[in-house]
Scaffold this motif. Structure first.
Motif, PDB file in Angstrom:
ATOM      1  N   HIS A   1      29.057  38.955  37.863  1.00 15.32           N
ATOM      2  CA  HIS A   1      28.870  40.228  38.215  1.00 15.32           C
ATOM      3  C   HIS A   1      29.463  41.406  36.983  1.00 15.32           C
ATOM      4  CE1 HIS A   1      28.768  38.836  42.244  1.00 15.32           C
ATOM      5  NE2 HIS A   1      28.971  37.505  41.648  1.00 15.32           N
TER       6      HIS A   1
ATOM      7  N   SER B   1      32.654  31.006  42.059  1.00 17.26           N
ATOM      8  CA  SER B   1      32.937  31.754  41.684  1.00 17.26           C
ATOM      9  C   SER B   1      33.612  31.546  41.103  1.00 17.26           C
ATOM     10  CB  SER B   1      34.065  32.282  43.155  1.00 17.26           C
ATOM     11  OG  SER B   1      34.464  31.995  43.462  1.00 17.26           O
TER      12      SER B   1
ATOM     13  N   ASP C   1      30.134  36.679  46.505  1.00 16.53           N
ATOM     14  CA  ASP C   1      31.310  35.797  47.012  1.00 16.53           C
ATOM     15  C   ASP C   1      31.358  34.904  45.844  1.00 16.53           C
ATOM     16  OD1 ASP C   1      32.737  37.671  48.549  1.00 16.53           O
ATOM     17  OD2 ASP C   1      31.800  36.671  50.024  1.00 16.53           O
ATOM     18  N   GLY C   2      30.012  33.954  45.725  1.00 15.66           N
ATOM     19  CA  GLY C   2      30.373  33.472  44.795  1.00 15.66           C
ATOM     20  C   GLY C   2      29.554  31.832  45.431  1.00 15.66           C
TER      21      GLY C   2
ATOM     22  N   ASP D   1      31.894  26.621  46.721  1.00 13.88           N
ATOM     23  CA  ASP D   1      32.569  27.647  45.815  1.00 13.88           C
ATOM     24  C   ASP D   1      32.542  28.150  44.309  1.00 13.88           C
ATOM     25  OD1 ASP D   1      33.390  29.999  45.339  1.00 13.88           O
ATOM     26  OD2 ASP D   1      35.485  29.984  46.186  1.00 13.88           O
TER      27      ASP D   1
END
Length: 235
Positions: free
Chosen positions: A86, A77, A57-58, A75
């Motif tokens: 990804h 992401s 999910d980063g 985070d």
């Protein structure tokens, strides 16, 4: 000489990260052993600011050394290199960016896969380009009347023997707009892996206009390119 040394350092970091990622893939990103593998990875690379395990999910779930553990849970992401890894499922070397740790850096990441080929996250080494490039460049040009820049193809200066230039973008910073020859040369540097050209700019540490000749070559890792530019004042 400088190009070879930069490549050698990056390739060593890349190789160590690749081996550590394989080990973490075997034990799993949440296993207690994963932290020890990460710790050893950071210890073996003096140019690593920190090393991290990032989940799918980063989110950075493990950071070493311990003084960076406060960023566990951050985070990342939305960072370009995380999005790219990804998308491609291949190792990436990021462009320079402002890290959540609070400084400008580049990030080298390898994807982590399960035994079934599912991507579980990634392993990251965060590097301050200025720190390791200065240790390569200055000893290499000692006693030689040249300057060296290292820049990204989009124009951002990762390193310059004139510290005031570091972090600026040659295409965007108003400081460079009056120097048409320089801007034309940088466009050529962006397009071509190697070459040479002349331009007018300010002498290092002065407001005097001088004419310089530039020669450049390229360091490349995971499709990210850095141009290494050597300049000398023409008499």
């Amino acid at each position: 000489e400088v190009e070879k040394k930069i490549s050698s350092v990056l390739n060593k970091i890349d190789s160590d990260l690749s081996h550590a990622t394989k080990k973490i893939s075997k034990v799993g990103i949440h296993a207690p052993e994963a932290r020890e593998i990460l710790r050893e990875l950071c210890k073996s690379n003096s140019f690593a600011v920190d090393c991290a395990i990032v989940d799918k999910d980063g989110t950075m779930i493990v950071l070493e050394p311990e003084r960076y553990s406060q960023f566990e849970g951050a985070d990342i992401s939305k960072q370009e290199q995380v999005i790219r890894i990804h998308k491609t499922r291949k190792p990436v070397l990021s462009r320079a960016f402002r890290a959540v740790e609070g400084f400008d850096a580049v990030d080298l990441q390898y994807p982590v896969f399960s035994h079934h080929g599912t991507m579980k996250g990634s392993v990251s080494i965060l590097i301050r380009p200025e720190a390791f490039l200065s240790q390569i460049v200055f000893p290499s040009i000692e006693g030689v009347p040249v300057d060296i820049w290292v820049l990204e193809t989009e124009g951002r200066i990762l390193f310059d023997t004139d510290k005031e230039e570091i972090g600026k973008n040659l295409f965007q910073d108003p400081r460079y707009k009056p120097f048409k020859q320089l801007l034309l040369l940088v466009k050529k540097i962006k397009k071509e892996h190697s070459g040479s050209g002349t331009f007018e700019f300010l002498g290092t540490g002065t407001e005097e206009h001088v004419t310089k000749r530039a020669y450049w070559s390229t360091v490349e890792l995971h499709k990210t390119e850095w141009r290494v530019v050597v300049t000398q004042i023409l008499k």
